[in-house]
Scaffold this motif. Structure first.
Motif, short mmCIF file in Angstrom:
data_model
loop_
_atom_site.label_atom_id
_atom_site.label_comp_id
_atom_site.label_asym_id
_atom_site.label_seq_id
_atom_site.Cartn_x
_atom_site.Cartn_y
_atom_site.Cartn_z
N GLN A 274 1.07 65.07 39.10
CA GLN A 274 -0.19 65.16 40.07
C GLN A 274 -1.03 63.97 39.86
O GLN A 274 -1.70 63.25 40.61
N GLN A 275 -0.96 63.59 38.28
CA GLN A 275 -1.96 62.37 38.18
C GLN A 275 -1.15 60.98 38.71
O GLN A 275 -1.98 60.13 39.11
N LEU A 276 0.07 60.91 38.51
CA LEU A 276 0.96 59.66 38.83
C LEU A 276 0.60 59.37 40.48
O LEU A 276 0.44 58.38 40.88
N PHE A 277 0.76 60.92 41.10
CA PHE A 277 0.69 60.76 42.65
C PHE A 277 -0.95 60.28 42.94
O PHE A 277 -1.02 59.40 43.80
N GLY A 278 -1.81 60.84 42.21
CA GLY A 278 -3.17 60.46 42.49
C GLY A 278 -3.69 58.95 42.30
O GLY A 278 -4.17 58.15 43.11
N THR A 279 -2.89 58.41 41.17
CA THR A 279 -3.09 56.93 41.02
C THR A 279 -2.52 56.05 41.98
O THR A 279 -2.90 55.07 42.66
N LYS A 280 -1.29 56.70 42.48
CA LYS A 280 -0.46 55.90 43.72
C LYS A 280 -1.52 55.84 44.88
O LYS A 280 -1.74 54.91 45.72
N ILE A 281 -2.26 57.03 45.25
CA ILE A 281 -2.90 57.01 46.32
C ILE A 281 -4.08 56.07 46.27
O ILE A 281 -4.40 55.26 47.09
N LYS A 282 -4.73 56.05 44.87
CA LYS A 282 -5.72 54.99 44.90
C LYS A 282 -5.25 53.60 45.08
O LYS A 282 -6.02 52.62 45.56
N GLU A 283 -4.07 53.48 44.58
CA GLU A 283 -3.48 51.95 44.54
C GLU A 283 -3.38 51.59 46.03
O GLU A 283 -3.59 50.52 46.33
N LEU A 284 -2.78 52.51 46.98
CA LEU A 284 -2.62 52.06 48.14
C LEU A 284 -3.82 52.02 48.88
O LEU A 284 -4.10 51.24 49.76
N ARG A 285 -4.89 52.75 48.55
CA ARG A 285 -6.23 52.79 49.44
C ARG A 285 -6.69 51.28 48.86
O ARG A 285 -7.24 50.67 49.84
N LYS A 286 -6.70 50.98 47.65
CA LYS A 286 -7.22 49.66 47.12
C LYS A 286 -6.49 48.38 47.94
O LYS A 286 -7.15 47.48 48.48
N LEU A 287 -5.36 48.66 48.15
CA LEU A 287 -4.48 47.75 48.58
C LEU A 287 -4.82 47.39 50.15
O LEU A 287 -4.73 46.36 50.72
N LYS A 288 -5.32 48.43 50.76
CA LYS A 288 -5.60 48.35 51.99
C LYS A 288 -7.34 48.05 52.28
O LYS A 288 -7.64 48.08 53.24
N LYS A 289 -7.74 47.96 51.10
CA LYS A 289 -9.31 47.48 51.11
C LYS A 289 -10.16 48.57 51.71
O LYS A 289 -11.03 48.16 52.39
N LEU A 290 -9.90 49.80 51.33
CA LEU A 290 -10.64 50.97 52.12
C LEU A 290 -11.44 51.52 50.73
O LEU A 290 -11.07 51.99 49.83
N SER A 291 -12.71 51.90 51.27
CA SER A 291 -13.52 52.93 50.62
C SER A 291 -13.11 54.19 50.64
O SER A 291 -12.32 54.55 51.68
N LEU A 292 -13.45 55.08 49.62
CA LEU A 292 -13.12 56.49 49.76
C LEU A 292 -13.56 56.93 51.30
O LEU A 292 -12.74 57.69 52.06
N ARG A 293 -14.85 56.77 51.61
CA ARG A 293 -15.53 57.01 52.85
C ARG A 293 -14.67 56.64 54.02
O ARG A 293 -14.20 57.51 54.88
#
Lengths: 82, 82
Positions: A11-30
């Motif tokens: 679950q944690q590795l999956f979460g880390t991957k989501i964050k990595e992809l979000r940052k790659l796309k330069k998206l904030s959480l909002r």
């Protein structure tokens, strides 16, 4: 490492991957939350691996990140032989 | 196609992939269930796309099928632009 540690780690590795992809796309959480039907505070929890999310959430995250669902699971993971 | 059809379709495609992998490994539902902490009757429902499963179940299915979790999501899927 027992069974549950393995699941939490997954679950944690999956979460880390989501964050990595979000940052790659330069998206904030909002910004990510506005691209899919998910609340930004929930996405923050998913990124910390705190939630045992469902397929429907995998679907929403893929849509928001504009990647195929299999990309969300593209991380190294070894099942411990019991 | 509306949002929900999309999600149900995603669930069904995932289920079809599980069945395909199980058949590839020449496993019955019971044999697969003995390799992971899942009941064979539940696996049958997952294969029909009837359940919005959680990450922990994705983990168990990957373990039982002895494939990396991303393989379970290796199917063609197009998000419909709303």
């Amino acid at each position: 490492m027992n069974e549950n540690t393995n699941k939490v780690q997954f679950q944690q590795l999956f979460g880390t991957k989501i964050k990595e992809l979000r940052k790659l796309k330069k998206l904030s959480l909002r910004q990510l939350s506005q691209r899919c039907n998910l609340d930004y505070s929930d996405i923050a929890k998913y990124e910390k691996g705190e939630v045992n999310i469902q397929l429907s959430t995998v679907f929403e995250l893929s849509k928001g990140l504009e990647v195929h669902p299999k990309v969300l699971f593209d991380f190294d993971f070894l099942f411990n032989a019991d």
